[in-house]
Design a protein around this motif. Structure first.
Motif, PDB file in Angstrom:
ATOM      1  N   UNK A 171      27.471 -19.651  -9.873  1.00  0.00           N
ATOM      2  CA  UNK A 171      26.545 -18.869  -9.519  1.00  0.00           C
ATOM      3  C   UNK A 171      26.142 -19.254  -7.898  1.00  0.00           C
ATOM      4  N   UNK A 172      25.148 -18.589  -7.374  1.00  0.00           N
ATOM      5  CA  UNK A 172      24.828 -18.904  -5.881  1.00  0.00           C
ATOM      6  C   UNK A 172      23.378 -18.164  -5.917  1.00  0.00           C
ATOM      7  N   UNK A 173      22.482 -18.772  -4.902  1.00  0.00           N
ATOM      8  CA  UNK A 173      21.326 -18.230  -4.544  1.00  0.00           C
ATOM      9  C   UNK A 173      20.999 -17.943  -3.124  1.00  0.00           C
ATOM     10  N   UNK A 174      20.535 -17.011  -2.810  1.00  0.00           N
ATOM     11  CA  UNK A 174      20.043 -16.453  -1.480  1.00  0.00           C
ATOM     12  C   UNK A 174      18.899 -16.362  -1.248  1.00  0.00           C
ATOM     13  N   UNK A 175      18.069 -16.176  -0.113  1.00  0.00           N
ATOM     14  CA  UNK A 175      16.861 -15.928   0.292  1.00  0.00           C
ATOM     15  C   UNK A 175      16.778 -14.662   0.634  1.00  0.00           C
ATOM     16  N   UNK A 176      15.764 -13.728   0.229  1.00  0.00           N
ATOM     17  CA  UNK A 176      15.595 -12.465   0.195  1.00  0.00           C
ATOM     18  C   UNK A 176      14.609 -12.039   1.324  1.00  0.00           C
ATOM     19  N   UNK A 177      13.385 -12.865   1.141  1.00  0.00           N
ATOM     20  CA  UNK A 177      12.126 -12.749   2.080  1.00  0.00           C
ATOM     21  C   UNK A 177      11.089 -13.999   1.834  1.00  0.00           C
ATOM     22  N   UNK A 178      10.198 -14.343   2.792  1.00  0.00           N
ATOM     23  CA  UNK A 178       9.314 -15.250   2.527  1.00  0.00           C
ATOM     24  C   UNK A 178       7.924 -14.769   3.334  1.00  0.00           C
ATOM     25  N   UNK A 179       6.952 -15.344   3.045  1.00  0.00           N
ATOM     26  CA  UNK A 179       5.628 -14.992   3.613  1.00  0.00           C
ATOM     27  C   UNK A 179       5.405 -15.887   4.677  1.00  0.00           C
ATOM     28  N   UNK A 180       6.455 -16.930   4.818  1.00  0.00           N
ATOM     29  CA  UNK A 180       6.252 -17.867   6.055  1.00  0.00           C
ATOM     30  C   UNK A 180       5.140 -18.909   5.982  1.00  0.00           C
ATOM     31  N   UNK A 181       4.640 -19.126   4.765  1.00  0.00           N
ATOM     32  CA  UNK A 181       3.694 -20.084   4.192  1.00  0.00           C
ATOM     33  C   UNK A 181       4.361 -21.055   3.085  1.00  0.00           C
ATOM     34  N   UNK A 182       4.039 -20.558   1.846  1.00  0.00           N
ATOM     35  CA  UNK A 182       4.548 -21.257   0.578  1.00  0.00           C
ATOM     36  C   UNK A 182       5.015 -20.483  -0.412  1.00  0.00           C
ATOM     37  N   UNK A 183       5.586 -19.211  -0.172  1.00  0.00           N
ATOM     38  CA  UNK A 183       6.072 -18.425  -1.299  1.00  0.00           C
ATOM     39  C   UNK A 183       7.467 -17.888  -0.568  1.00  0.00           C
ATOM     40  N   UNK A 184       8.260 -17.424  -1.360  1.00  0.00           N
ATOM     41  CA  UNK A 184       9.640 -16.933  -1.184  1.00  0.00           C
ATOM     42  C   UNK A 184      10.400 -16.055  -2.252  1.00  0.00           C
ATOM     43  N   UNK A 185      10.874 -14.935  -1.791  1.00  0.00           N
ATOM     44  CA  UNK A 185      11.705 -14.410  -2.967  1.00  0.00           C
ATOM     45  C   UNK A 185      13.103 -14.585  -3.011  1.00  0.00           C
ATOM     46  N   UNK A 186      13.925 -15.028  -3.882  1.00  0.00           N
ATOM     47  CA  UNK A 186      15.189 -15.453  -4.001  1.00  0.00           C
ATOM     48  C   UNK A 186      16.168 -14.533  -4.782  1.00  0.00           C
ATOM     49  N   UNK A 187      17.268 -14.439  -4.797  1.00  0.00           N
ATOM     50  CA  UNK A 187      18.060 -13.737  -5.299  1.00  0.00           C
ATOM     51  C   UNK A 187      19.190 -14.809  -5.915  1.00  0.00           C
ATOM     52  N   UNK A 188      19.528 -14.632  -7.306  1.00  0.00           N
ATOM     53  CA  UNK A 188      20.365 -15.376  -7.814  1.00  0.00           C
ATOM     54  C   UNK A 188      21.560 -14.619  -8.723  1.00  0.00           C
ATOM     55  N   UNK A 189      22.584 -15.025  -8.479  1.00  0.00           N
ATOM     56  CA  UNK A 189      23.704 -14.245  -9.174  1.00  0.00           C
ATOM     57  C   UNK A 189      24.391 -15.268  -9.842  1.00  0.00           C
ATOM     58  N   UNK A 190      24.760 -15.241 -11.346  1.00  0.00           N
ATOM     59  CA  UNK A 190      25.112 -16.005 -12.086  1.00  0.00           C
ATOM     60  C   UNK A 190      26.470 -15.319 -12.918  1.00  0.00           C
ATOM     61  N   UNK A 191      27.611 -15.825 -13.140  1.00  0.00           N
ATOM     62  CA  UNK A 191      28.756 -15.336 -13.899  1.00  0.00           C
ATOM     63  C   UNK A 191      29.242 -16.425 -14.826  1.00  0.00           C
TER      64      UNK A 191
END
Length: 156
Positions: free
Chosen positions: A75-95
């Motif tokens: 699997x792998x994880x990538x960054x989708x977006x962030x608020x620039x402070x303490x939060x982020x949205x990530x995407x994980x794909x697992x097979x």
């Protein structure tokens, strides 16, 4: 040309690790294969500098907790977006390949993949994660699930 990932805020620096032992909710999609037990997943995210370069998500991995039911997990994880402070949205794909019910090592398997959106918030040495999962079995829609977990800041 590949689009550049958003830059995570400094509070994400270092490595974060957690295990998802159970889900808050899981539901089978219409017409899908019946659901079995949730297989625990591990996540390890490392946001660090390589040489003199910028900080980057240099290691984002998700995997299935080792068991006799699973083989070939990746699997792998990538960054989708962030608020620039303490939060982020990530995407994980697992097979992974899962042994079919009633079989074990050496028996027939089915392919499983999971697309997961992780909403992460740093709180001191903890990362609160709320996630939504879309699962497929043999490339067919299978389930939707939600879970939450705490990932801990760990040594690199």
């Amino acid at each position: 040309m590949q689009a550049q990932q958003p830059v995570l805020p400094p509070v994400f620096r270092g490595c974060w690790q957690g295990t998802v032992e159970q889900v808050d909710e899981i539901r089978r999609l219409p017409g899908a294969h019946k659901l079995g037990y949730w297989t625990p997943k591990t996540y390890r995210l490392c946001y660090r500098r390589v040489g003199n370069g910028p900080y980057d998500l240099t290691f984002g991995e998700t995997a299935v907790v080792a068991s006799e039911k699973i083989k070939y997990s990746r699997g792998r994880v990538t960054v989708l977006q962030t608020d620039g402070r303490t939060s982020a949205k990530l995407h994980a794909f697992l097979y992974f390949d899962e042994y079919r019910a009633g079989s074990g090592p050496g028996g027939p398997t089915c392919s499983v993949d999971e697309d997961t959106t992780l909403n992460c918030t740093i709180d001191g040495d903890s990362m609160r994660v709320n996630a939504a999962v879309y699962g497929r079995r043999e490339d067919q829609p299978w389930f939707r699930a939600h879970w939450h977990a705490i990932f801990n800041h760990v040594p690199q």
